[in-house]
Design a protein around this motif. Structure first.
Motif, PDB file in Angstrom:
ATOM      1  N   LEU A 144       0.600  -1.317  -0.007  1.00 25.90           N
ATOM      2  CA  LEU A 144       0.079   0.099   0.124  1.00 25.90           C
ATOM      3  C   LEU A 144       1.018   1.090   0.134  1.00 25.90           C
ATOM      4  O   LEU A 144       1.968   1.291   0.648  1.00 25.90           O
ATOM      5  CB  LEU A 144      -1.011   0.067   1.112  1.00 25.90           C
ATOM      6  N   LEU A 145       0.209   2.217  -0.708  1.00 24.89           N
ATOM      7  CA  LEU A 145       1.118   3.644  -0.718  1.00 24.89           C
ATOM      8  C   LEU A 145       0.135   4.521   0.051  1.00 24.89           C
ATOM      9  O   LEU A 145      -1.044   4.730  -0.279  1.00 24.89           O
ATOM     10  CB  LEU A 145       1.198   4.200  -2.020  1.00 24.89           C
ATOM     11  N   ASN A 146       0.385   4.800   1.294  1.00 21.74           N
ATOM     12  CA  ASN A 146      -0.121   5.805   2.199  1.00 21.74           C
ATOM     13  C   ASN A 146       0.406   7.438   2.067  1.00 21.74           C
ATOM     14  O   ASN A 146       1.524   7.723   2.217  1.00 21.74           O
ATOM     15  CB  ASN A 146      -0.133   5.522   3.650  1.00 21.74           C
ATOM     16  N   VAL A 147      -0.464   8.290   1.866  1.00 19.02           N
ATOM     17  CA  VAL A 147      -0.069   9.707   2.112  1.00 19.02           C
ATOM     18  C   VAL A 147      -0.648  10.457   3.210  1.00 19.02           C
ATOM     19  O   VAL A 147      -1.852  10.283   3.458  1.00 19.02           O
ATOM     20  CB  VAL A 147      -0.461  10.121   0.516  1.00 19.02           C
ATOM     21  N   TYR A 148       0.158  11.043   3.944  1.00 20.34           N
ATOM     22  CA  TYR A 148      -0.381  11.799   5.296  1.00 20.34           C
ATOM     23  C   TYR A 148       0.150  13.178   5.231  1.00 20.34           C
ATOM     24  O   TYR A 148       0.818  13.643   4.401  1.00 20.34           O
ATOM     25  CB  TYR A 148       0.465  11.186   6.457  1.00 20.34           C
ATOM     26  N   THR A 149      -0.565  13.871   5.874  1.00 21.66           N
ATOM     27  CA  THR A 149      -0.418  15.310   6.159  1.00 21.66           C
ATOM     28  C   THR A 149       0.152  15.374   7.762  1.00 21.66           C
ATOM     29  O   THR A 149      -0.568  15.221   8.617  1.00 21.66           O
ATOM     30  CB  THR A 149      -1.528  16.367   6.219  1.00 21.66           C
ATOM     31  N   PRO A 150       1.504  15.345   8.052  1.00 21.38           N
ATOM     32  CA  PRO A 150       1.894  15.232   9.403  1.00 21.38           C
ATOM     33  C   PRO A 150       1.418  16.383  10.205  1.00 21.38           C
ATOM     34  O   PRO A 150       1.180  16.072  11.455  1.00 21.38           O
ATOM     35  CB  PRO A 150       3.568  15.115   9.260  1.00 21.38           C
ATOM     36  N   ASP A 151       1.447  17.520   9.773  1.00 17.60           N
ATOM     37  CA  ASP A 151       0.895  18.500  10.694  1.00 17.60           C
ATOM     38  C   ASP A 151      -0.608  18.501  10.899  1.00 17.60           C
ATOM     39  O   ASP A 151      -0.948  19.239  12.122  1.00 17.60           O
ATOM     40  CB  ASP A 151       1.219  19.926   9.918  1.00 17.60           C
ATOM     41  N   LEU A 152      -1.252  18.144  10.316  1.00 22.02           N
ATOM     42  CA  LEU A 152      -2.650  17.714  10.573  1.00 22.02           C
ATOM     43  C   LEU A 152      -3.066  16.501  11.062  1.00 22.02           C
ATOM     44  O   LEU A 152      -4.318  16.250  11.216  1.00 22.02           O
ATOM     45  CB  LEU A 152      -3.524  18.119   9.223  1.00 22.02           C
ATOM     46  N   HIS A 153      -2.131  15.717  11.173  1.00 25.30           N
ATOM     47  CA  HIS A 153      -2.374  14.361  11.692  1.00 25.30           C
ATOM     48  C   HIS A 153      -3.443  13.756  10.929  1.00 25.30           C
ATOM     49  O   HIS A 153      -4.357  12.889  11.464  1.00 25.30           O
ATOM     50  CB  HIS A 153      -2.520  14.119  13.039  1.00 25.30           C
ATOM     51  N   LYS A 154      -3.316  13.622   9.463  1.00 22.40           N
ATOM     52  CA  LYS A 154      -4.538  13.094   8.630  1.00 22.40           C
ATOM     53  C   LYS A 154      -4.128  12.451   7.570  1.00 22.40           C
ATOM     54  O   LYS A 154      -2.939  12.656   6.945  1.00 22.40           O
ATOM     55  CB  LYS A 154      -5.305  14.495   8.217  1.00 22.40           C
ATOM     56  N   GLN A 155      -4.663  11.218   7.369  1.00 16.29           N
ATOM     57  CA  GLN A 155      -4.180  10.496   6.096  1.00 16.29           C
ATOM     58  C   GLN A 155      -5.047  10.831   4.928  1.00 16.29           C
ATOM     59  O   GLN A 155      -6.349  10.836   4.878  1.00 16.29           O
ATOM     60  CB  GLN A 155      -4.310   9.001   6.599  1.00 16.29           C
ATOM     61  N   LEU A 156      -4.286  11.167   4.033  1.00 23.22           N
ATOM     62  CA  LEU A 156      -4.888  11.734   2.697  1.00 23.22           C
ATOM     63  C   LEU A 156      -5.778  10.575   1.794  1.00 23.22           C
ATOM     64  O   LEU A 156      -6.734  10.643   1.370  1.00 23.22           O
ATOM     65  CB  LEU A 156      -4.264  12.641   1.810  1.00 23.22           C
ATOM     66  N   SER A 157      -4.775   9.651   1.807  1.00 22.66           N
ATOM     67  CA  SER A 157      -4.898   8.324   0.811  1.00 22.66           C
ATOM     68  C   SER A 157      -4.481   7.128   1.100  1.00 22.66           C
ATOM     69  O   SER A 157      -3.212   7.200   1.660  1.00 22.66           O
ATOM     70  CB  SER A 157      -4.844   8.942  -0.602  1.00 22.66           C
ATOM     71  N   SER A 158      -5.042   6.027   0.822  1.00 20.88           N
ATOM     72  CA  SER A 158      -4.268   4.764   0.921  1.00 20.88           C
ATOM     73  C   SER A 158      -4.563   3.970  -0.349  1.00 20.88           C
ATOM     74  O   SER A 158      -5.872   3.709  -0.477  1.00 20.88           O
ATOM     75  CB  SER A 158      -4.667   3.943   2.063  1.00 20.88           C
ATOM     76  N   VAL A 159      -3.525   3.819  -1.243  1.00 23.97           N
ATOM     77  CA  VAL A 159      -3.782   3.169  -2.619  1.00 23.97           C
ATOM     78  C   VAL A 159      -3.027   1.843  -2.737  1.00 23.97           C
ATOM     79  O   VAL A 159      -1.968   1.579  -2.224  1.00 23.97           O
ATOM     80  CB  VAL A 159      -3.322   3.932  -3.631  1.00 23.97           C
ATOM     81  N   ARG A 160      -3.746   0.844  -3.159  1.00 20.96           N
ATOM     82  CA  ARG A 160      -3.058  -0.427  -3.407  1.00 20.96           C
ATOM     83  C   ARG A 160      -2.357  -0.194  -4.592  1.00 20.96           C
ATOM     84  O   ARG A 160      -2.826   0.117  -5.497  1.00 20.96           O
ATOM     85  CB  ARG A 160      -4.062  -1.533  -3.246  1.00 20.96           C
ATOM     86  N   ILE A 161      -0.879  -0.680  -4.489  1.00 22.98           N
ATOM     87  CA  ILE A 161      -0.078  -0.517  -5.710  1.00 22.98           C
ATOM     88  C   ILE A 161       0.170  -1.762  -6.440  1.00 22.98           C
ATOM     89  O   ILE A 161       0.242  -2.778  -5.640  1.00 22.98           O
ATOM     90  CB  ILE A 161       1.134   0.360  -5.406  1.00 22.98           C
ATOM     91  N   PRO A 162       0.438  -1.728  -7.658  1.00 18.25           N
ATOM     92  CA  PRO A 162       0.638  -2.909  -8.515  1.00 18.25           C
ATOM     93  C   PRO A 162       2.287  -3.477  -8.274  1.00 18.25           C
ATOM     94  O   PRO A 162       2.859  -3.662  -9.434  1.00 18.25           O
ATOM     95  CB  PRO A 162       0.287  -2.675 -10.047  1.00 18.25           C
ATOM     96  N   THR A 163       2.603  -3.852  -7.241  1.00 19.30           N
ATOM     97  CA  THR A 163       3.719  -4.391  -6.941  1.00 19.30           C
ATOM     98  C   THR A 163       4.029  -5.805  -6.429  1.00 19.30           C
ATOM     99  O   THR A 163       2.903  -5.972  -5.640  1.00 19.30           O
ATOM    100  CB  THR A 163       4.686  -3.284  -6.052  1.00 19.30           C
ATOM    101  N   ALA A 164       4.909  -6.527  -6.617  1.00 13.76           N
ATOM    102  CA  ALA A 164       4.938  -7.801  -5.975  1.00 13.76           C
ATOM    103  C   ALA A 164       5.745  -7.704  -4.423  1.00 13.76           C
ATOM    104  O   ALA A 164       5.166  -8.251  -3.692  1.00 13.76           O
ATOM    105  CB  ALA A 164       5.977  -8.574  -6.780  1.00 13.76           C
ATOM    106  N   ASP A 165       6.752  -6.833  -4.427  1.00 15.83           N
ATOM    107  CA  ASP A 165       7.538  -6.563  -3.470  1.00 15.83           C
ATOM    108  C   ASP A 165       8.188  -5.144  -3.278  1.00 15.83           C
ATOM    109  O   ASP A 165       9.310  -5.182  -3.653  1.00 15.83           O
ATOM    110  CB  ASP A 165       8.410  -7.691  -2.870  1.00 15.83           C
ATOM    111  N   ALA A 166       7.456  -4.034  -3.063  1.00 20.94           N
ATOM    112  CA  ALA A 166       8.115  -2.654  -3.299  1.00 20.94           C
ATOM    113  C   ALA A 166       9.446  -2.557  -2.556  1.00 20.94           C
ATOM    114  O   ALA A 166       9.429  -3.011  -1.389  1.00 20.94           O
ATOM    115  CB  ALA A 166       7.245  -1.655  -2.836  1.00 20.94           C
TER     116      ALA A 166
END
Length: 536
Positions: free
Chosen positions: A166-188
């Motif tokens: 999974l690729l997770n994108v956060y905004t650290p200053d707001l303690h908020k997760q913007l998105s969580s995307v399943r990526i097409p990788t075997a082992d990133a």
């Protein structure tokens, strides 16, 4: 070339601006100026030197984190009495694996068993980042570059809660997760942002048919490489390198080739190949790249000769290797403006190829007497490169001239690691040579003079007696000479406070202790170090 005195200390780390250095000496954290490393300020810390892992600076150089396997201590350089301590407690999740600043006031801490937590140093709150990949070959998380200086950044993190990455994108200053995307990788294996922050690249397993995936900042998949037309048998992409201007990305492969792509459509521009025999006799004279080969005399004198073509650089290994780490491209790095690309091949570790990005052709080849350990381009001079062969010798090469490299002997032993300090101007050239127990600073173009106003302030401060006063003074004032060091006849505030007030644990594993002035109980008598009654 000017060389500073040899300083005893470990984990020497430069600040992001290149103005200061932090290192450990005699159990203390020492801060010194990069132009005057002999003048240091000691800060008492509680972490033993043998337990330390690293020293980390925050973005603006105002905080320093001393990292160990069980404790992390953050020092505010504007107020050295203000401390933040992270205690691993019972270490139920293993030891601290790493700790890195995310911006100015955020600290990302990872454990060896995969847990990660983002701490806010201003309010003491922590946010857990679940299932972060800690077994990656490269970076498992990275902060998006902020070219607009807006102050708000996003954090991209690789995680694997199950069978998919999974690729997770956060905004650290707001303690908020913007998105969580399943990526097409075997082992990133790693992720990296482009320097302008417009693209995010994820490198997959080398055995995957598509080795590199490019995403937009919000996590949408854009394109994968190599395409079906470019794919070949064997292992795929080994690593990626972005040019500083974000116009080109280089994909290094296990077969020794480098694919150059433009970053608008990620289509191929050219393919670079390292040949075991250099022969340019069929090319016009003005297109032939000079080949400089180092020669060492019996007395130890080093010089360079123009090698007559065809020339075959010596192979690093007599037998072919099957280890993935010993195959393909060993190193690739762009100059500070992206005009040159320097590369090395695992088969010929003593040879350096320099490519001109304007013509996409070979510019020069350097054949060293010993294997090259690391290549370093100057942070502000686009044509200056330093070659480190692990021999305690500086090799400086100017790509824009027709002269061979020059060798400069240093006073350090061969195991010293060489690196450039971040430069504030094109004329600022400072090299850090460090070992596990000592370091020194070198100025190839001469040590820069201290400005007149700093010299005047320093002399004025030296003539005045030290007066602590009611307010706290910045350590930067002491380093610059605006305030003299306190006399050593009395203990410092942090030395007088050797008792940590137990605070309520925020969770069962880790607690955060924020130490402020006048909030500690003073103990008139020293404690018995053998008294372990609090354990029971």
């Amino acid at each position: 070339m000017d060389i500073s005195t040899l300083l005893q200390g470990s984990h020497a780390t430069t600040s992001p601006s290149g103005q200061h250095l932090a290192f450990i000496s005699n159990g203390n954290l020492r801060i010194c100026s990069a132009h005057a490393p002999e003048q240091c300020t000691d800060i008492k810390i509680r972490i033993l030197a043998k337990d330390m892992i690293a020293i980390k600076w925050n973005d603006d150089g105002s905080h320093v984190a001393v990292v160990s396997a069980r404790n992390i201590e953050i020092v505010d350089l504007d107020d050295a009495s203000h401390r933040v301590r992270l205690d691993n407690g019972g270490a139920g999740l293993g030891r601290f694996a790493s700790a890195d600043f995310v911006g100015k006031t955020q600290l990302l801490v990872t454990w060896e068993f995969g847990k990660a937590k983002l701490w806010n140093l201003s309010n003491g709150r922590g946010v857990e980042l679940c299932d972060v990949k800690t077994t990656c070959d490269g970076e498992s998380w990275q902060v998006r570059p902020d070219r607009s200086n807006a102050g708000r950044r996003t954090l991209a993190v690789l995680s694997r809660p199950g069978a998919d990455d999974l690729l997770n994108v956060y905004t650290p200053d707001l303690h908020k997760q913007l998105s969580s995307v399943r990526i097409p990788t075997a082992d990133a294996r790693s992720l990296s942002w482009s320097p302008d922050g417009r693209w995010l690249a994820i490198v997959d397993s080398p055995m995957a048919p598509l080795s590199v995936h490019f995403f937009t900042p919000d996590g949408h998949h854009f394109r994968s490489q190599p395409t079906s037309e470019d794919s070949s048998e064997g292992l795929g992409v080994k690593s990626i390198v972005w040019s500083p201007d974000s116009q080109t990305v280089a994909l290094t492969r296990y077969d020794g080739r480098i694919a150059l792509l433009n970053t608008k459509t990620f289509t191929p521009l050219a393919t670079i190949e390292h040949t075991t025999t250099i022969d340019q006799r069929a090319s016009p004279a003005h297109q032939q790249a000079p080949t400089w080969q180092e020669a060492v005399s019996a007395s130890g004198e080093r010089s360079y000769i123009a090698a007559a073509q065809p020339v075959s650089p010596p192979l690093s290994r007599t037998k072919p290797s099957t280890e993935p780490s010993e195959l393909g491209v060993a190193e690739a790095c762009f100059s500070c403006d992206g005009s040159y690309l320097a590369t090395r091949d695992e088969r010929m570790l003593n040879s350096v190829w320099i490519w001109d990005m304007s013509t996409l052709g070979a510019h020069a080849v350097l054949i060293q007497h010993s294997n090259v350990r690391k290549l370093h381009w100057h942070p502000t001079q686009s044509d200056t490169m330093m070659v480190d062969c692990g021999e305690g010798i500086l090799y400086m090469f100017n790509a824009s001239s027709s002269s061979p490299p020059t060798s400069l002997t240093t006073s350090m032993v061969g195991s010293a690691v060489l690196s450039w300090l971040p430069a504030r101007s094109a004329s600022d050239s400072t090299i850090l040579a460090s070992t596990k127990s000592c370091f020194t600073l070198m100025w190839p173009e001469g040590r820069p003079d201290v400005p007149e106003y700093e010299r005047a302030v320093s002399q004025e401060a030296a003539d005045e007696p030290f007066d602590e006063g009611a307010s706290e003074d910045s350590l930067f004032d002491v380093l610059s000479g605006r305030k003299p060091l306190p006399p050593r006849s009395t203990q410092s505030y942090t030395e007088r406070i050797d008792i940590e007030v137990e605070t309520e644990e925020e969770d069962s594993t880790t607690r955060m202790d924020d130490t402020f002035r006048e909030k500690k109980t003073r103990i008139p008598e020293p404690l018995d170090p053998l008294d372990d009654s609090d354990i029971f």
